[in-house]
Design an enzyme around this catalytic site. Structure first.
Site, PDB file in Angstrom:
ATOM      1  N   LYS A 196       0.871  -1.197  -0.255  1.00 32.50           N
ATOM      2  CA  LYS A 196      -0.274  -0.207   0.325  1.00 32.50           C
ATOM      3  C   LYS A 196       0.631   0.986  -0.033  1.00 32.50           C
ATOM      4  CE  LYS A 196      -1.874   1.830   3.988  1.00 32.50           C
ATOM      5  NZ  LYS A 196      -1.471   3.244   4.184  1.00 32.50           N
ATOM      6  N   ASN A 197       2.252   1.460   0.718  1.00 27.05           N
ATOM      7  CA  ASN A 197       2.686   2.785   1.168  1.00 27.05           C
ATOM      8  C   ASN A 197       3.437   2.689   0.114  1.00 27.05           C
ATOM      9  OD1 ASN A 197       1.394   2.969   2.987  1.00 27.05           O
ATOM     10  ND2 ASN A 197       2.513   2.430   4.441  1.00 27.05           N
TER      11      ASN A 197
ATOM     12  N   ARG B  70      -5.092  10.543   4.157  1.00 29.90           N
ATOM     13  CA  ARG B  70      -3.421  11.528   4.283  1.00 29.90           C
ATOM     14  C   ARG B  70      -2.404  11.059   3.078  1.00 29.90           C
ATOM     15  NH1 ARG B  70      -2.053  14.322   8.224  1.00 29.90           N
ATOM     16  NH2 ARG B  70       0.306  13.707   7.387  1.00 29.90           N
TER      17      ARG B  70
ATOM     18  N   ASP C 286      -5.409  12.558  12.562  1.00 28.72           N
ATOM     19  CA  ASP C 286      -5.970  11.475  12.190  1.00 28.72           C
ATOM     20  C   ASP C 286      -5.547  10.908  13.198  1.00 28.72           C
ATOM     21  OD1 ASP C 286      -3.603  10.247  12.186  1.00 28.72           O
ATOM     22  OD2 ASP C 286      -3.490  10.422  10.110  1.00 28.72           O
TER      23      ASP C 286
ATOM     24  N   ASP D   1       4.206   0.357  11.974  1.00 25.34           N
ATOM     25  CA  ASP D   1       2.490  -0.402  11.242  1.00 25.34           C
ATOM     26  C   ASP D   1       2.865  -1.871  11.719  1.00 25.34           C
ATOM     27  OD1 ASP D   1       2.463   2.248   9.883  1.00 25.34           O
ATOM     28  OD2 ASP D   1       3.413   1.361   8.174  1.00 25.34           O
TER      29      ASP D   1
HETATM   30  N1  EPU Z   1       6.985  14.013  10.325  1.00 26.60           N
HETATM   31  C1  EPU Z   1       6.834  15.385  10.790  1.00 26.60           C
HETATM   32  N2  EPU Z   1       6.960  16.707   9.391  1.00 26.60           N
HETATM   33  C2  EPU Z   1       6.707  15.823   8.211  1.00 26.60           C
HETATM   34  C3  EPU Z   1       6.642  14.992   8.026  1.00 26.60           C
HETATM   35  C4  EPU Z   1       7.054  13.631   9.018  1.00 26.60           C
HETATM   36  O1  EPU Z   1       6.795  16.110  12.525  1.00 26.60           O
HETATM   37  O2  EPU Z   1       6.746  16.715   7.316  1.00 26.60           O
HETATM   38  C5  EPU Z   1       6.231  13.569  11.533  1.00 26.60           C
HETATM   39  C6  EPU Z   1       4.955  12.902  11.776  1.00 26.60           C
HETATM   40  O3  EPU Z   1       4.640  13.589  12.572  1.00 26.60           O
HETATM   41  C7  EPU Z   1       5.529  12.010  12.189  1.00 26.60           C
HETATM   42  C8  EPU Z   1       6.909  10.934  11.756  1.00 26.60           C
HETATM   43  O4  EPU Z   1       7.460  12.392  11.190  1.00 26.60           O
HETATM   44  O5  EPU Z   1       5.636  11.457  13.735  1.00 26.60           O
HETATM   45  C9  EPU Z   1       6.976  10.293  10.163  1.00 26.60           C
HETATM   46  O6  EPU Z   1       6.142  10.584   9.467  1.00 26.60           O
HETATM   47  P1  EPU Z   1       6.534  10.595   7.740  1.00 26.60           P
HETATM   48  O7  EPU Z   1       6.571  11.247   7.241  1.00 26.60           O
HETATM   49  O8  EPU Z   1       8.191   9.286   8.073  1.00 26.60           O
HETATM   50  O9  EPU Z   1       5.499   9.239   7.690  1.00 26.60           O
HETATM   51  P2  EPU Z   1       4.355   9.113   6.599  1.00 26.60           P
HETATM   52  O10 EPU Z   1       4.468   9.315   5.830  1.00 26.60           O
HETATM   53  O11 EPU Z   1       3.603  10.121   7.171  1.00 26.60           O
HETATM   54  C10 EPU Z   1       4.440   6.785   6.575  1.00 26.60           C
HETATM   55  C11 EPU Z   1       3.023   5.656   5.898  1.00 26.60           C
HETATM   56  C12 EPU Z   1       2.767   5.351   7.338  1.00 26.60           C
HETATM   57  C13 EPU Z   1       3.738   4.948   8.318  1.00 26.60           C
HETATM   58  C14 EPU Z   1       5.181   5.376   8.227  1.00 26.60           C
HETATM   59  C15 EPU Z   1       6.243   5.819   9.128  1.00 26.60           C
HETATM   60  C16 EPU Z   1       1.945   6.280   4.344  1.00 26.60           C
HETATM   61  C17 EPU Z   1       1.117   6.467   2.485  1.00 26.60           C
HETATM   62  N3  EPU Z   1       2.392   6.188   5.488  1.00 26.60           N
HETATM   63  O12 EPU Z   1       3.926   8.090   6.563  1.00 26.60           O
HETATM   64  O13 EPU Z   1       1.870   3.992   7.203  1.00 26.60           O
HETATM   65  O14 EPU Z   1       3.791   4.662   9.956  1.00 26.60           O
HETATM   66  O15 EPU Z   1       5.345   6.127   6.695  1.00 26.60           O
HETATM   67  O16 EPU Z   1       7.018   4.400   8.353  1.00 26.60           O
HETATM   68  O17 EPU Z   1       3.479   5.592   3.275  1.00 26.60           O
HETATM   69  C18 EPU Z   1       0.202   2.675   7.428  1.00 26.60           C
HETATM   70  O18 EPU Z   1       0.574   2.104   6.674  1.00 26.60           O
HETATM   71  O19 EPU Z   1      -0.654   2.582   8.485  1.00 26.60           O
HETATM   72  C19 EPU Z   1       0.369   4.196   8.290  1.00 26.60           C
HETATM   73  C20 EPU Z   1       0.624   5.247   8.895  1.00 26.60           C
END
Ligand code: EPU
Length: 415
Positions: free
Chosen positions: A17-18, A89, A113, A302
């Protein structure tokens, strides 16, 4: 579901998915038809398909074949509306490609969320360093660039998956060289880089903390097979260990789950690597194991709820530390309804294993919490009902039929 049956048999995981959501967004970087394979049949893919259609693409999802064809026109719309972004998101991943293609992108802010606030500051800062003007107005991020984006040196405070992807997708057609330091190294990032490279992008340092991108004028549409879903594969591995079962997981890469599988071995499972996956066997009650979530290659956040569920029925006590999403422990309240003994304090959860859990109605609040609750229900005494299964549908294709094929006593209620 009625708990108590050891799960045994084989499952095959589909694409991640991701990764696939970002591959779909990345397809907009090239005019023409991109074909993605191993696409999971999940709700989030449908939402992303709908978003791409609104932006002007034609999307043909052939569910049975597991493929998606995305035909991208010369002229794209550049506005991603709130009604879709609020449902997912990950819609934010259209920001980079739209800005690169259209010179402008208006993307609704996703808001909070169920797993926390999830900022976008690093996405915004990265694009600004590349010369974009980015403002937050009326609930939308409005990004614009006069002419082509400019390559830049960008240091991320934290190896954010989303920020690395946004900058990467903006940089591949920027003028000059972009360097992303402290970049995320997840297998899904490698997958996107692999597809972008096949499209004609020039990317160095793929899979490392320093990614260097030399911008090119144009990219071409390609065919690409999505990397296997390591989180789904890891969920099956934990299911085998929790139910004292024996599951072969196909089309999974054990190297993408090194720490998680190692933790399962510490818990007492036998893990065997196979050519196209791995096998997890368990013939005893698990031992509780400490985990600490960290960006890849650390233990994945995750899989944290599923591991708390495992610890909840293990021998001994374990400390679980969550470093990515502050609100991921919310699901512990639901697990407590099944009798789990978990105490949380900030980033830490102390799980004291119990020999049995007792069935109850519980509510899934996000994808992974939902998976964790189903696993707990599969070992609880009596009949557990998990509400909010639509959360699980967002990330696990055919979860309930797969569980049935492994012997679980589980059904899905209509409506
Ligand atoms: N963060 C910031 N500022 C930013 C970007 C991130 O503060 O500009 C913080 C976030 O608030 C969070 C942390 O950094 O606390 C991690 O964020 P990251 O950007 O790494 O994660 P994401 O891209 O929002 C993806 C996956 C998540 C997975 C995380 C970590 C997708 C669609 N989502 O999220 O997947 O947990 O990376 O591996 O790719 C899930 O599949 O259930 C899921 C939540």
């Amino acid at each position: 579901m009625v708990g108590g049956t050891p799960l045994s048999g084989e499952v095959t995981v589909t694409g991640a998915k991701n990764s696939v959501l970002k591959l779909m967004a990345a397809s907009m970087l090239a005019v023409g038809t991109t074909t993605l394979r191993a696409v999971p049949d999940i709700l989030d893919v449908e939402i992303m398909a709908e978003l791409l259609r609104r932006l002007g693409c034609t999307v043909d999802h052939r569910h049975r074949a597991g493929t998606v064809d995305i035909t991208v026109p010369e002229d794209l719309e550049h506005r991603a509306d709130y009604d879709l972004v609020r449902r997912m998101r990950a819609s934010i991943c259209v920001l980079g490609p739209l800005l690169a293609r259209c010179g402008a992108a208006d993307v609704a802010l996703p808001g909070g969320d169920n797993i926390g606030s999830r900022g976008l500051d690093m996405h915004i800062d990265g694009l600004q360093r590349m010369g974009a003007d980015v403002v937050n107005e009326h609930g939308y991020l409005l990004a614009a660039s006069a002419g082509r984006l400019q390559g830049a040196s960008i240091w991320l405070d934290f190896p954010s998956v989303g920020a690395t992807e946004t900058i990467l997708m903006a940089a591949v057609t920027a003028s000059g060289t972009t360097v992303i330091d402290n970049a995320a190294r997840e297998p899904e990032i490698v997958d996107i880089c692999t597809m972008l490279t096949a499209m004609g992008a020039i990317i160095d340092g793929i899979g490392t903390s320093t990614i260097t991108i030399d911008g090119v004028d144009d990219l071409v549409a390609v065919e690409h097979t999505t990397v296997g879903d390591r989180i789904v594969a890891g969920t099956w591995a934990i299911a085998a260990a929790m139910t004292q079962g024996d599951i072969i997981v196909r089309r999974a890469n054990a190297e993408h789950l090194t720490i998680a599988l190692d933790k399962l071995q510490t818990a007492g499972a036998i893990v065997t690597c196979l050519d196209d996956g791995f096998r997890v066997q368990m013939d005893r009650r698990p031992r509780a194991v400490d985990i600490v979530t960290l960006p890849y290659p650390g233990f994945p956040t995750d899989l944290q709820p599923q591991f708390i569920a495992l610890n909840a029925i293990s021998e001994g006590a374990a400390l679980v530390t969550e470093n990515l999403f502050e609100a991921r422990f919310r699901f512990v309240q639901e697990l407590a309804r099944l009798g789990a003994n978990v105490r949380t304090d900030g980033h830490h959860a102390l799980v004291r294993g119990r020999s049995t859990l007792s069935a109850a109605p519980v509510e899934a609040t996000d994808i992974r919490a939902g998976a964790g609750l189903v696993l707990a229900g599969l070992v609880a005494e009596g009949t557990t009902t998990v509400y909010g299964v639509s959360h699980i549908d967002r990330g696990y294709a055919g979860f309930i039929p797969a569980l049935q094929s492994l012997g679980a006593d589980i059904t899905r209620a209509e409506g």
